[in-house]
Design a protein around this motif. Structure first.
Motif, PDB file in Angstrom:
ATOM      1  N   ASP A   3     -67.010   9.665  16.785  1.00  0.00           N
ATOM      2  CA  ASP A   3     -68.444   9.584  17.050  1.00  0.00           C
ATOM      3  C   ASP A   3     -68.651   8.639  18.228  1.00  0.00           C
ATOM      4  O   ASP A   3     -68.360   7.438  18.116  1.00  0.00           O
ATOM      5  N   PRO A   4     -69.122   9.127  19.386  1.00  0.00           N
ATOM      6  CA  PRO A   4     -69.292   8.275  20.569  1.00  0.00           C
ATOM      7  C   PRO A   4     -70.164   7.053  20.302  1.00  0.00           C
ATOM      8  O   PRO A   4     -69.997   6.008  20.933  1.00  0.00           O
ATOM      9  N   GLU A   5     -71.082   7.177  19.354  1.00  0.00           N
ATOM     10  CA  GLU A   5     -72.013   6.083  19.084  1.00  0.00           C
ATOM     11  C   GLU A   5     -71.335   4.887  18.431  1.00  0.00           C
ATOM     12  O   GLU A   5     -71.802   3.744  18.553  1.00  0.00           O
ATOM     13  N   ARG A  35     -69.927   6.649  27.574  1.00  0.00           N
ATOM     14  CA  ARG A  35     -70.383   7.473  26.458  1.00  0.00           C
ATOM     15  C   ARG A  35     -70.661   8.906  26.902  1.00  0.00           C
ATOM     16  O   ARG A  35     -70.317   9.862  26.188  1.00  0.00           O
ATOM     17  N   GLU A  36     -71.228   9.065  28.089  1.00  0.00           N
ATOM     18  CA  GLU A  36     -71.532  10.401  28.585  1.00  0.00           C
ATOM     19  C   GLU A  36     -70.250  11.230  28.764  1.00  0.00           C
ATOM     20  O   GLU A  36     -70.213  12.419  28.447  1.00  0.00           O
ATOM     21  N   GLU A  39     -68.944  12.276  25.358  1.00  0.00           N
ATOM     22  CA  GLU A  39     -69.750  13.379  24.832  1.00  0.00           C
ATOM     23  C   GLU A  39     -69.421  14.683  25.547  1.00  0.00           C
ATOM     24  O   GLU A  39     -69.361  15.753  24.922  1.00  0.00           O
ATOM     25  N   ALA A  43     -67.907  18.090  23.877  1.00  0.00           N
ATOM     26  CA  ALA A  43     -68.677  19.328  24.005  1.00  0.00           C
ATOM     27  C   ALA A  43     -67.866  20.449  24.646  1.00  0.00           C
ATOM     28  O   ALA A  43     -67.963  21.612  24.240  1.00  0.00           O
TER      29      ALA A  43
END
Length: 229
Positions: A3-5, A35-36, A39, A43
């Motif tokens: 989880d990137p968060e 983080r980008e 993600e 994806a």
């Protein structure tokens, strides 16, 4: 996956990414991701990083074609570094080297490279060159001899281990002699493992000593046939 968060990004908003070949275990490269980028990797399924020099996202291989197909991502115990297990489609390093740390060193890929390097060697000095340059039947006969020795050696002994190593090695030489990648059987086993189609192991386990005796007889017949060829 991760989880990137929940990751612990540094003061620049980055985490270190260690890219590892999922097949060989070789460490391919080290890169950084914000983080980008994390993600985007999750994806797309392709490794994407943050370029500290250009200040922008970059997908590995977007220009060169040498992409990294992501198999799995895990965070370390502190959550500030990622291990990206991937399948490279070409050299990982911009210099053309397989990895950013030089040649592959993981075994048995190092053995595969040694076989390839010695193929063009002097047959008088190199056993590998001599075997690869011999008629195919000679190499096949050697594989058969090693298989019989595996069947005859004392169960669980060091000698059995040594004979199995000889059998594997000469099987690799036979494949190389045929123009195949010597490690293709490992890839086939990996494919079977991934698809859950290893039922053959259970069949062999149930076969017992009768199958071993039948195999020994078959090997003996094969040896006699090869000796007469």
């Amino acid at each position: 996956m991760i989880d990137p968060e929940t990751l612990r990004y540094d003061e620049n908003g980055l985490v270190a990414c260690i890219c590892q070949d999922a097949e060989s275990g070789d460490v391919l490269m080290l890169a950084w991701a914000n983080r980008e980028a994390v993600e985007a990797t999750l994806a797309s399924g392709r490794a994407t990083f943050w370029s500290r020099s250009r200040g922008e996202l970059w997908e590995k291989g977007a220009t060169s074609g040498n992409t990294l197909e992501v198999c799995d991502i895990s965070a370390d115990c502190d959550g500030d570094a990622l291990l990206i297990r991937c399948r490279p489609t070409g050299p990982a390093c911009h210099t053309g080297s397989p990895t950013c740390f030089g040649e592959r060193t993981a075994f048995p890929w190092a053995l595969e490279r040694t076989i390839a390097e010695r193929a063009s060697g002097d047959p008088q000095e190199s056993y590998v060159a001599r075997m690869l340059g011999a008629p195919r039947v000679h190499v096949a006969r050697k594989v058969g001899e090693e298989a019989v020795e595996v069947l005859l050696d004392e169960p669980g002994s060091d000698a059995l281990v040594a004979e199995i190593a000889d059998l594997w090695f000469h099987s690799m030489l036979l494949l190389a002699r045929d123009g195949r990648d010597p490690l293709d059987p490992l890839r086939e086993l990996r494919r079977r493992h991934a698809s859950g189609s290893c039922a053959a192991r259970a069949v062999l386990a149930r076969a017992g000593s009768a199958a071993a005796a039948a195999l020994l007889g078959a090997c003996g017949g094969a040896q006699r046939a090869l000796a007469g060829s």
